[in-house]
Structures are given as C-alpha cells and as structure tokens.
Design a protein around this motif. Structure first.
Motif, PDB file in Angstrom:
ATOM      1  N   GLU A 178       2.168  -4.492   9.377  1.00  0.00           N
ATOM      2  CA  GLU A 178       3.618  -4.443   9.292  1.00  0.00           C
ATOM      3  C   GLU A 178       4.082  -3.713   8.035  1.00  0.00           C
ATOM      4  N   ASP A 179       3.303  -3.752   6.956  1.00  0.00           N
ATOM      5  CA  ASP A 179       3.671  -2.987   5.759  1.00  0.00           C
ATOM      6  C   ASP A 179       2.567  -2.009   5.380  1.00  0.00           C
ATOM      7  N   GLY A 180       1.750  -1.646   6.369  1.00  0.00           N
ATOM      8  CA  GLY A 180       0.671  -0.698   6.126  1.00  0.00           C
ATOM      9  C   GLY A 180      -0.626  -1.331   5.679  1.00  0.00           C
ATOM     10  N   LEU A 181      -0.650  -2.665   5.492  1.00  0.00           N
ATOM     11  CA  LEU A 181      -1.846  -3.365   5.046  1.00  0.00           C
ATOM     12  C   LEU A 181      -2.312  -4.365   6.109  1.00  0.00           C
ATOM     13  N   LEU A 182      -3.563  -4.791   5.980  1.00  0.00           N
ATOM     14  CA  LEU A 182      -4.060  -5.886   6.813  1.00  0.00           C
ATOM     15  C   LEU A 182      -3.496  -7.202   6.286  1.00  0.00           C
ATOM     16  N   GLU A 183      -3.373  -8.175   7.179  1.00  0.00           N
ATOM     17  CA  GLU A 183      -2.812  -9.455   6.766  1.00  0.00           C
ATOM     18  C   GLU A 183      -3.787 -10.210   5.860  1.00  0.00           C
ATOM     19  N   GLU A 220      -6.840  -6.377  -1.205  1.00  0.00           N
ATOM     20  CA  GLU A 220      -8.300  -6.480  -1.307  1.00  0.00           C
ATOM     21  C   GLU A 220      -8.957  -6.368   0.072  1.00  0.00           C
ATOM     22  N   ARG A 221      -8.393  -7.070   1.063  1.00  0.00           N
ATOM     23  CA  ARG A 221      -8.959  -7.027   2.415  1.00  0.00           C
ATOM     24  C   ARG A 221      -8.849  -5.619   2.995  1.00  0.00           C
ATOM     25  N   THR A 222      -7.712  -4.965   2.775  1.00  0.00           N
ATOM     26  CA  THR A 222      -7.529  -3.616   3.293  1.00  0.00           C
ATOM     27  C   THR A 222      -8.484  -2.638   2.621  1.00  0.00           C
ATOM     28  N   ALA A 223      -8.655  -2.786   1.319  1.00  0.00           N
ATOM     29  CA  ALA A 223      -9.580  -1.904   0.594  1.00  0.00           C
ATOM     30  C   ALA A 223     -11.006  -2.058   1.109  1.00  0.00           C
ATOM     31  N   ARG A 224     -11.374  -3.285   1.459  1.00  0.00           N
ATOM     32  CA  ARG A 224     -12.733  -3.560   1.915  1.00  0.00           C
ATOM     33  C   ARG A 224     -12.956  -3.129   3.364  1.00  0.00           C
TER      34      ARG A 224
END
Length: 401
Positions: A178-183, A220-224
């Motif tokens: 929703e904002d470009g990142l994973l929840e 952090e989750r999105t980066a990983r």
C-alpha cells in the motif's frame, strides 16, 4: 461494479459465490456474469482454436467467437467497459493497478487458453467506442494453463478495495504494497506462545513508538525479501531534502498544480481546492509564512520532485502541501517527507495536525500508517477530513538538540 467473464471453463468461477465476494453479489455491490465462449461458435464441434500462422507449437484462439462474444457482453455506447486480458506477456499486476481497476464501473475479463487469443481481437477491441481501455496484465513471471486463475486473483485484489466490500475498511490501511513496502509482522493473543513473545513495543500502548517500530520492520522485511520495492532514499540514491527558497516558487507552483489536480479528480471538487487557484505571488507569500522543504534529484538535473511545509499554530505543528511528482508516487517519498516535517517541528509543538480530501483514500492510508488518527470531532474544510497525532516527549527533546 459489474464483472463479466468470458471463458471456455465457466465452472472455474464458482468461487465468486463464496465468502465476501458472494455477500457483495447478494447485497448488490457486485454484479457478476460468466459466459461460455463456445456459445458463440458456429460449427458443430464448437471449435475455439486453430494452428498459428507462421508455424510453431500450440494452438491459438480464433477471432470469430471472441468477436461475437464481445459484441454481446460489452455495453451499448455511451456506456463503457474495461477489457482485462490475463496473459504472461502483459504488464505486471500491482496494488496500484488493482486500485485503478477498482475505480472502473465495468470490467470484462477475456480468459484465454492455449497460446493465447488472436491479437486482432484485442486490437479491434481497443478501437471500439464501448471499450475505454484494453488492459493486458500478468500475475508474475510464470505461465498458467489459462486466464481463469489469474482473473480470479485479479478480481479478489480489485473488489476488496470497493467501498463497503470489507466489513472493517481500516483493515485495508496497513497492508503490503500500500505504501510501496511489504507489511510488518503481525501478532495477536496470547502474548506468549511456545517460548515466543510478542515484541514489547506492541504492548506499550504508545502509538507513536508502535508506528515507528512497524515502519522499521516494514523497511527491514522489504530490504530482505523484495529490495526492488525500496524507495530510492532507502537504497542510497540521491534524493535530498533541503530547505526551500524563494527561487523554488515557480517549480512549487507547477508541482502543486499537478498534485492537486489529482486530488480534485478524486474528490470531485475543483473550485474548493485553494492550491489549484494560487498564483506565483501566492506561493511566494506562503514561503515566507511556512517552514518549507523540497526534494531535489541531483542526478536528474536537480529536478524538484517533492515538497512539504509546516508552521506552529498554538502548540500544534500544522503540516501541509505534502507533494510528490506524479511519476514518483507510490515509492515512499511522501512518507519520507511526512517523517521529515515531523522531525523539524519546534520544541513547543505538542501535536501534529493536517487535513486531506475525504475521498483521498491513499493519503489517509499513509497518514494513518504514520500514527495519525481521523478526527471527525474537529471542523474540516469542505469535502476534507482532519487528522492529528500526539507528539511524544522524546521527539520534543530531540528537536532541541
């Protein structure tokens, strides 16, 4: 919303009668019809495919039945529909595209099989007055046997965004993409389970700390897992947030007109949006009154791509004009600007306040994820809503240093 599906396997769409989708049909929120493509064949074998011109493996779906099917299923002008064609060669399906499709009144899904539908069917559809767009869309970089499974997945992603579909609309606010990142990770009772504890911050009751923790976890989750989704600033590229000067006024005027035209369309209000009626002199005047920051991209000729402003009103830090260039929206820059303008608030500010359009759901989602709360008890401008957030003591101390 009306949904039509053209397929050679109508039974694939039985799940549309289940769960929330079925309830939405029963309530009249959705109108669903499934059509067997073979209805429009003319030979006794009900043939829908033939060998490809130019040779090659597989079969191609013939144009005659598809043309007759679309003649029957598409609405009569001036009504219009969007033709959605699931195909591995389509544009990637994203949450942004789901939101776009959720704003359409009528979707017609053309579910191909074999090697696909004769391209002339889609080319002809694109010229029809009753078709506003042909959207070829892919679920991912893999191949399915046909378009039915993809059509169901697209349908679920789209219709859950319709107002009134979800019993609790706020459950849509904090989701992956929703904002470009994973929840961020989510937890529920009990607080301790098989030696695993819920992070203490979630039990603290401090909404500001919780919002900050969730933001950090999402990054952090999105980066990983999906580093390709990270906004440029999170990946070390050259967006820079700097104080605005009077020399920025011309670019700010252009940027705000582009951004607030979108808001006017979403909220069906042009006359009531001040940003659309301001002159260059108006922008120069408020630059003297507001603490304003802009975002420039040195590698793109120093282009101005975002801005935000704030001012102290009593003990509240009034935040406004959160603006992001249309081609960079959905990549996290709006959230970064919002975080920045909160950090630079003077020590006297004990709360933050802002307003946005009542129908600007993407904005409201961003603000709520940042810890802001809707305040229906506070008077708002016409067709707008007010959101506020309490400023923590740590943030006030930090602004002094």
């Amino acid at each position: 919303m009306r949904l039509d599906y053209v397929t050679i396997f109508p039974d694939f769409f039985a799940p549309l009668s289940l769960s929330l989708a079925g309830k939405a049909v029963d309530s009249g929120l959705l109108s669903v019809a499934v059509h067997d493509l073979r209805t429009w064949t003319t030979d006794r074998h009900r043939t829908v495919d033939d060998t490809p011109y130019g040779g090659g493996a597989g079969m191609v779906m013939k144009p005659e039945a598809w043309g007759a099917a679309l003649d029957a299923v598409l609405p009569a002008p001036p009504a219009r529909a969007t033709l959605v064609v699931p195909t591995p060669s389509g544009r990637p399906f994203t949450q942004a595209l789901a939101r776009d499709l959720a704003g359409r009144e009528h979707l017609v899904f053309a579910c191909g099989r074999y090697e696909g539908i004769d391209q002339r069917v889609l080319d002809h559809a694109a010229t029809r007055a009753e078709v506003d767009e042909v959207v070829e869309v892919s679920l991912g970089d893999y191949v399915l046997n046909g378009g039915e499974v993809a059509a169901l997945a697209i349908t679920e992603a789209v219709v859950r965004l319709l107002p009134g579909f979800m019993g609790n609309a706020s459950s849509l606010v904090e989701e992956s993409h929703e904002d470009g990142l994973l929840e961020y990770p989510v937890y529920t009772k009990p607080s301790s389970w098989r030696g695993h504890e819920v992070p203490p911050v979630l039990l603290s009751g401090d909404h500001g700390r919780i919002a900050a923790w969730r933001r950090e976890q999402a990054l952090e989750r999105t980066a990983r897992r999906r580093p390709d989704l990270l906004p440029p600033t999170a990946t070390g590229t050259d967006w820079t947030i700097v104080p605005a000067t009077r020399a920025d006024a011309g670019e700010l005027l252009t940027l705000q007109r582009a951004c607030w035209l979108q808001e006017a369309i979403v909220n069906d209000d042009v006359a009531g949006i001040p940003a659309l009626h301001e002159s260059l002199d108006d922008v120069l005047a408020w630059l003297d009154e507001w603490t304003t920051y802009v975002v420039r991209v040195p590698s793109d000729g120093g282009r101005l791509v975002g801005a935000v402003r704030g001012r102290l009103v009593g003990d509240a830090w009034d935040i406004g004009r959160v603006m992001v260039a249309p081609d960079l929206q959905g990549r996290g820059l709006g959230r970064l600007l919002l975080e920045h303008v909160q950090r630079v608030a003077p020590p006297e500010a004990t709360s933050y306040v802002l307003f946005t359009g009542a129908q600007s759901h993407a904005n409201i989602r961003m603000y709520r994820k940042a810890g802001f709360r809707l305040r229906p008890d506070i008077a708002a401008p016409p067709l707008a809503v007010v959101l506020t957030k309490t400023r923590s003591r740590d943030q006030r101390i930090g602004s002094r240093s």
